[in-house]
Every structure is written in structure tokens, then in C-alpha cells.
Design a protein around this motif. Structure first.
Motif, PDB file in Angstrom:
ATOM      1  N   THR A 162       0.804  -1.223   0.000  1.00  0.00           N
ATOM      2  CA  THR A 162       0.000   0.000   0.000  1.00  0.00           C
ATOM      3  C   THR A 162       0.836   1.271   0.000  1.00  0.00           C
ATOM      4  O   THR A 162       0.290   2.363  -0.140  1.00  0.00           O
ATOM      5  N   THR A 163       2.137   1.128   0.165  1.00  0.00           N
ATOM      6  CA  THR A 163       3.013   2.304   0.207  1.00  0.00           C
ATOM      7  C   THR A 163       3.137   2.895  -1.196  1.00  0.00           C
ATOM      8  O   THR A 163       3.555   2.208  -2.126  1.00  0.00           O
ATOM      9  N   PRO A 164       2.782   4.158  -1.375  1.00  0.00           N
ATOM     10  CA  PRO A 164       2.871   4.745  -2.727  1.00  0.00           C
ATOM     11  C   PRO A 164       4.311   5.071  -3.097  1.00  0.00           C
ATOM     12  O   PRO A 164       5.168   5.265  -2.232  1.00  0.00           O
ATOM     13  N   ASP A 165       4.572   5.133  -4.379  1.00  0.00           N
ATOM     14  CA  ASP A 165       5.867   5.631  -4.838  1.00  0.00           C
ATOM     15  C   ASP A 165       6.005   7.094  -4.448  1.00  0.00           C
ATOM     16  O   ASP A 165       5.059   7.886  -4.612  1.00  0.00           O
ATOM     17  N   PRO A 166       7.156   7.499  -3.944  1.00  0.00           N
ATOM     18  CA  PRO A 166       7.351   8.930  -3.691  1.00  0.00           C
ATOM     19  C   PRO A 166       7.421   9.692  -5.008  1.00  0.00           C
ATOM     20  O   PRO A 166       7.648   9.106  -6.074  1.00  0.00           O
ATOM     21  N   ALA A 167       7.269  10.989  -4.930  1.00  0.00           N
ATOM     22  CA  ALA A 167       7.259  11.800  -6.155  1.00  0.00           C
ATOM     23  C   ALA A 167       8.587  11.744  -6.895  1.00  0.00           C
ATOM     24  O   ALA A 167       8.630  11.901  -8.122  1.00  0.00           O
ATOM     25  N   ASP A 168       9.675  11.519  -6.152  1.00  0.00           N
ATOM     26  CA  ASP A 168      10.998  11.537  -6.769  1.00  0.00           C
ATOM     27  C   ASP A 168      11.641  10.151  -6.811  1.00  0.00           C
ATOM     28  O   ASP A 168      12.868  10.027  -6.821  1.00  0.00           O
ATOM     29  N   GLY A 169      10.834   9.101  -6.843  1.00  0.00           N
ATOM     30  CA  GLY A 169      11.404   7.760  -6.879  1.00  0.00           C
ATOM     31  C   GLY A 169      10.388   6.708  -7.269  1.00  0.00           C
ATOM     32  O   GLY A 169       9.227   7.009  -7.554  1.00  0.00           O
ATOM     33  N   ARG A 170      10.856   5.457  -7.269  1.00  0.00           N
ATOM     34  CA  ARG A 170       9.988   4.353  -7.672  1.00  0.00           C
ATOM     35  C   ARG A 170      10.370   3.085  -6.931  1.00  0.00           C
ATOM     36  O   ARG A 170      11.548   2.793  -6.738  1.00  0.00           O
ATOM     37  N   ILE A 171       9.352   2.321  -6.510  1.00  0.00           N
ATOM     38  CA  ILE A 171       9.534   1.027  -5.872  1.00  0.00           C
ATOM     39  C   ILE A 171       9.276  -0.061  -6.907  1.00  0.00           C
ATOM     40  O   ILE A 171       8.216  -0.081  -7.539  1.00  0.00           O
ATOM     41  N   GLU A 172      10.259  -0.943  -7.100  1.00  0.00           N
ATOM     42  CA  GLU A 172      10.005  -2.117  -7.936  1.00  0.00           C
ATOM     43  C   GLU A 172       9.063  -3.040  -7.176  1.00  0.00           C
ATOM     44  O   GLU A 172       9.230  -3.259  -5.973  1.00  0.00           O
ATOM     45  N   ARG A 173       8.059  -3.595  -7.865  1.00  0.00           N
ATOM     46  CA  ARG A 173       7.020  -4.347  -7.174  1.00  0.00           C
ATOM     47  C   ARG A 173       6.790  -5.725  -7.800  1.00  0.00           C
ATOM     48  O   ARG A 173       7.017  -5.928  -9.000  1.00  0.00           O
ATOM     49  N   GLU A 174       6.303  -6.631  -6.943  1.00  0.00           N
ATOM     50  CA  GLU A 174       5.837  -7.929  -7.413  1.00  0.00           C
ATOM     51  C   GLU A 174       4.414  -7.770  -7.951  1.00  0.00           C
ATOM     52  O   GLU A 174       3.825  -6.682  -7.880  1.00  0.00           O
ATOM     53  N   ALA A 175       3.853  -8.831  -8.481  1.00  0.00           N
ATOM     54  CA  ALA A 175       2.561  -8.736  -9.161  1.00  0.00           C
ATOM     55  C   ALA A 175       1.463  -8.171  -8.277  1.00  0.00           C
ATOM     56  O   ALA A 175       0.565  -7.460  -8.755  1.00  0.00           O
ATOM     57  N   ASP A 176       1.503  -8.473  -6.969  1.00  0.00           N
ATOM     58  CA  ASP A 176       0.450  -7.992  -6.069  1.00  0.00           C
ATOM     59  C   ASP A 176       0.770  -6.645  -5.432  1.00  0.00           C
ATOM     60  O   ASP A 176       0.044  -6.175  -4.553  1.00  0.00           O
TER      61      ASP A 176
END
Length: 551
Positions: A162-176
Motif C-alpha cells: 500500500t506504500t505509494p511511490d514517492p514523487a521523486d522515486g519508484r519502488i520495484e514491485r511484485e505482481a500484487d
């Protein structure tokens, strides 16, 4: 007066142009006192003179690195260091070995992993979980634009699907949506509130270790590209330099670039001015804080470098992503204008062509508002520069701060960058030749620990655009090569100019500090594809031998 040190028997690169031959260099105290024909040298030898027979080696001004991170580099060498890993399995094995050897460390920290060792440049948490399941692990990538974390660290940080990506970055995520283990740019800050800070003693030891490494490479001065908090877990980089100044252990001349917090406001200008004054009162110039570092964008490998055109996906189709401008361009112009007015130099991280344009626009706005100043603003990295922008550097007195080691075909650019850029982008990679032909002034640096700090490795690629032993075509075309004298000048007199130390360093010239390096073999005597063989024989700072390869 007799010389304290006399260098004879080799060519002398004075900081620009072709080397002098048949000349000797005289050092008295901490200064160069004469450059004379060899025939006159014997008259300057006294009872206490140390005669250095170069034996055909080259004497040059000491190198100066225009963009380097010594604290994070030194600390990483003392922590979980992955820079020597050859592939993903090797990186994981090094993490396990470090964890096993340090069972009392609550968190495993360090860095140096290479994006090209992992699919898509994004290592996953399960690789770390397999070897360290019970303690948090956070490891910075070699380029310091991404973090690799295990499940324990992600849980400790309170990060989940549920943690959103910050405006200046990105989280690599699994399918869920679960974080997969790699956190790009500002997403790395999600661990800041829980990861242990680097202790003052470790940070200090890291600085001194880094200084030793740099001096051994002939580097006698540098610009530290991040003086702030949070770099690699170090909470106050300036305080580490302050300790070295007070202890008398800082040998090199250092310009510190104060970190601009992009979420902050213009009040930072006044705060930075106060820190600048504090250090000016503390020291006579060995460490200064008259520069501000601004991150305009990210890096191309994780598609956060700001581009004028969209990135492509794995199938070659345009995406909606053109990278990140970390600061709104209008706001950037306002910030740079205020910094320029306050007498600060601005050191831009500008990697994509849109970021380069936005940085140059900001410099132009400052000139229009303030008139010409002695800011000597410089743009670092310059991976992709639109052709029409290259002439603006000279027009705006902006310096091209190049990291030449990157300007060649290698896995990271060939697998993680070029396939995702538009057609024709390869021709615009690191266009050093175009910049020089359009009158741009060059400085040079390494971005260590992102890549090797060895100036001769970088100079080799600046001249050839090909890695030693490779049969690849020159990246961007042979017309982007530099001649050896220009590349050497960028790493000596060019960076001295950027660092406002051109009055006493960067040249072999009477009255200048005897900050010198001896290179053997003389790189000017080598074929271009062998320049990398030239090695530092000795390094001198203020007339004192501070490194010798043979002792």
C-alpha cells in the motif's frame, strides 16, 4: 637558492597543450619556483636537494576530481563492499560472507552492486532473504541511485504493497504490489528513519581511507559532490571534514558542494551562506563550502533521467515515461538565480537531455537577472545532450563536468540504457567532441564510488571511446573522442578552474603549489590504445612526497 626538490629527466605536462621536453622543475618549500632548461638544472642543486630522476616518466600537475563522493566510498570499503562482485551470485556470496563475519551487526549496510548483474537492473529481496533472513539488509547500488533491501528491512521500514511511490522515486514491485526489493532514487529514503546512522568514527575512518585511495591515484584535490546529511547513512558530512581539518589529517584541497534539499525552500541559501562563512573562518582554504549541488534528474538505467522524448519498453514501444525532473524548471531557475546572486557556484547533476536543457536555462536566467558572475557553474554527467545545447555551454560560461570512464560500450549502457532510448540516441551519448568544438570548457571527475576513481582509466576512454582490450566501435562515433592533452587538461587545470583554485593549482608554473604527479610510462609516449598502462609512480602535495608506488 638551491632547490629542495628537483624533477629532471622527463617531459612536463604543464596543465595545457603538449608537454615540455628538455626542462626541469624546481620546488622550494611548498611551491614551484622555476621551470628551467635541463642545462640550467645543475646550478640549482644544493647539498640538501632531493633530485628526482623521472627516467622518461611524465611530470604533471596533480589530478583534481570534479565530482566524487569520498565519504561514501571510504565507508563502503569498510562495510559490506560489493564493488568487486563479478555477477549476481558473487554479490550474494559477498553479503553472506560479510554477515557471517559480523554476527553482532544489527543491520547489514554497504553497497557497490552493479545493476547489469541483475535482470532489469533490479535485484530482488528473496536473494538476500536466502542468506540473511533474520537481520535487515540495505545496500546501495554502485551508482547510488537505487537500494537493494531484504524482507526484514522492508518490514522494519513499514513499507508494503500500500506504500505509494514517492514523487521523486519508484519502488520495484511484485505482481500484487509487494515491494520486490529494489528502491530507486527517492524511494531509498523510505529506510532513513529506521536504518542506523553511520557513527562519527566510522565516517572519519572512511574519509581518511578514501583520501589514501585518491592520493595513490595522483589526485591532490577534489570537489565533494554531496555535503549534507544522509549520504550512505552519514548524518553530517561537513562535520567529518571539520574533524579532519582540526586534526590536520586532510591533505588534499577540497571544495564541498552543499546538498540542496529539493523539498526545501529558498531559506537554504541563507543557511548555506552561514555554513560557508563558518568554514571560511575555520580554515585558510583547504576546505571550502562555496558550491551548491542540485540534482536535476536521475539516471538512464532506471529510467529516471529526464529526457526530451519518452523511454521505450522492452518491445520497443513508447511509454508515457520521460524520466523525472526533481525540481520544477521554473522553480529551478529561481533557485539558481538566488544562489548565483549570493555568490555560490552551482554543481548540477544533469544526465538526460531535458535535464541538461533545464540546467542551462537556469544558468541563463541567473545571468539575465544578475549579470556575469564568477560562479563557474558546471553540469556533471551529460550522458545525453541535444545537439543544439552543446553551444550554450560556452555562451553561458557553463562548464561541462565529464565522467569519461562511462563513455564506452559496456553492459550497463548496452543492456539497460540504449535499448530503451529512441533511435539515434547512441550518437548523443557523452558528446565530448561536440562540446569542445563548440568552445565548452571541460572539467573531469569520476563519481567514485559509482565507478573507478583512476584518472588514467577515464582519460584512456576519453581519448579512445573504447575500453582497453575491447574491439567495440567507439561509443557515439570517433568524432566524440578527445585528444590526450585536452583530456589531461580537463583533469588538471580544468577542474582547478572549476574549484576556484586555478591561481595556485592545476598547472606546473612558477609560484604554484607543488601538487604534482609522476606518471610512468609517459602517456604521451604511448599509442592511444595503451594509455591505460600509464600508472602513478608518485604523488606530491605542497612539495612533500605523499605516495610512492615503490615504497
Amino acid at each position: 637558492m638551491p632547490a629542495d626538490v628537483l624533477f629532471t629527466g622527463g617531459a612536463v605536462f604543464t596543465g595545457t597543450g603538449e608537454p615540455l621536453r628538455g626542462h626541469a622543475v624546481v620546488v622550494t618549500g611548498d611551491r614551484i619556483t622555476a621551470v628551467v632548461p635541463e642545462s640550467e638544472a645543475s646550478a640549482l642543486i644544493g647539498e640538501g636537494t632531493r633530485v628526482v630522476d623521472l627516467g622518461g616518466a611524465l611530470l604533471s600537475p596533480g589530478f583534481q576530481d570534479a565530482h566524487v563522493h569520498p565519504l561514501s566510498a571510504g565507508v563502503e570499503l569498510l562495510m559490506c563492499n560489493l564493488t568487486e562482485a563479478t555477477d549476481a551470485a558473487d554479490a550474494v556470496a559477498l553479503v553472506k560472507a560479510y554477515a557471517d563475519a559480523n554476527p553482532d551487526e544489527a543491520w547489514i549496510q554497504g553497497g557497490g552492486w552493479s545493476m547489469d548483474h541483475f535482470p532489469g537492473g533490479a535485484p530482488v529481496r528473496t536473494l538476500l532473504d536466502a542468506v540473511v533472513p533474520d537481520r535487515p539488509v540495505v545496500l546501495m547500488s554502485r551508482d547510488h541511485h537505487s537500494t537493494w533491501a531484504n524482507t526484514a528491512a522492508i518490514t522494519a521500514a513499514g513499507v508494503d504493497a500500500t506504500t505509494p511511490d514517492p514523487a521523486d522515486g519508484r519502488i520495484e514491485r511484485e505482481a500484487d504490489g509487494t515491494p520486490a526489493g529494489t528502491f530507486h532514487e527517492g524511494a531509498s529514503d523510505l529506510f532513513g528513519h529506521v536504518r542506523p546512522a553511520i557513527g562519527a568514527d566510522l565516517a572519519y575512518a572512511g574519509l581518511l581511507r578514501a583520501q589514501d585511495e585518491l592520493i595513490a591515484l595522483g589526485i591532490t584535490g577534489w570537489q565533494d559532490a554531496w555535503i549534507g546529511s544522509g549520504l550512505g547513512g552519514v548524518q553530517d558530512v561537513a562535520s567529518v571534514y571539520r574533524r579532519a581539518l582540526l586534526d590536520g589529517t586532510l591533505r588534499a584541497h577540497v571544495v564541498g558542494a552543499q546538498w540542496w534539499e529539493r523539498a526545501g525552500g529558498l531559506e537554504q541559501v541563507e543557511e548555506m551562506a552561514a555554513r560557508r562563512a563558518e568554514f571560511a573562518a575555520l580554515d585558510g582554504g583547504r576546505f571550502t563550502l562555496g558550491t551548491t549541488k542540485i540534482m536535476v534528474d536521475g539516471v538512464a538505467e532506471n529510467q529516471t533521467a529526464a529526457m526530451l522524448t519518452p523511454y521505450r519498453d522492452v518491445h520497443g514501444h513508447d511509454t508515457t515515461n520521460s524520466g523525472l525532473s526533481f525540481i520544477d524548471p521554473e522553480r529551478l531557475r529561481e533557485i539558481v538565480t538566488q544562489l548565483d546572486r549570493a555568490g555560490f557556484q552551482v554543481h548540477f547533476h544533469a544526465l538526460g537531455d531535458r535535464a541538461v536543457r533545464e540546467a542551462l536555462d537556469a544558468v541563463e536566467a541567473a545571468r539575465l537577472a544578475n549579470g556575469p558572475t564568477d560562479g563557474r557553474h558546471h553540469l556533471a554527467h551529460l550522458q545525453v545532450v541535444e545537439e543544439t545545447e552543446t553551444a550554450r555551454f560556452a555562451d553561458l560560461d557553463a562548464v561541462a563536468n565529464i565522467q569519461a570512464l562511462w563513455a564506452t560500450h559496456e553492459d550497463q549502457i548496452d543492456e539497460l540504457t540504449l535499448p530503451f532510448l529512441q533511435d539515434g540516441a547512441e550518437a548523443r551519448q557523452y558528446p565530448f567532441g561536440d562540446l569542445v568544438r563548440n568552445g565548452a570548457r571541460l572539467a573531469a571527475g569520476s563519481d567514485w564510488p559509482v565507478s573507478s576513481a583512476d584518472p588514467m582509466d577515464a582519460i584512456h576512454i576519453a581519448v579512445t571511446r573504447v575500453a582497453p582490450g575491447s574491439d567495440d566501435e567507439p561509443l557515439g562515433g570517433a568524432h566524440q573522442r578527445l585528444d590526450l592533452a585536452t583530456a589531461m587538461a580537463a583533469y588538471t587545470s580544468g577542474t582547478a578552474w572549476v574549484n576556484h583554485r586555478d591561481h595556485d593549482t592545476g598547472h606546473v608554473r612558477e609560484g604554484y603549489l607543488a601538487n604534482l604527479v609522476v606518471l610512468d610510462p609517459d602517456p604521451f609516449s604511448l599509442p592511444a590504445d595503451e594509455i591505460h598502462r600509464s600508472t602513478v609512480e608518485s604523488t606530491w602535495i605542497e612539495g612533500e612526497l605523499v605516495y610512492s608506488r615503490t615504497t
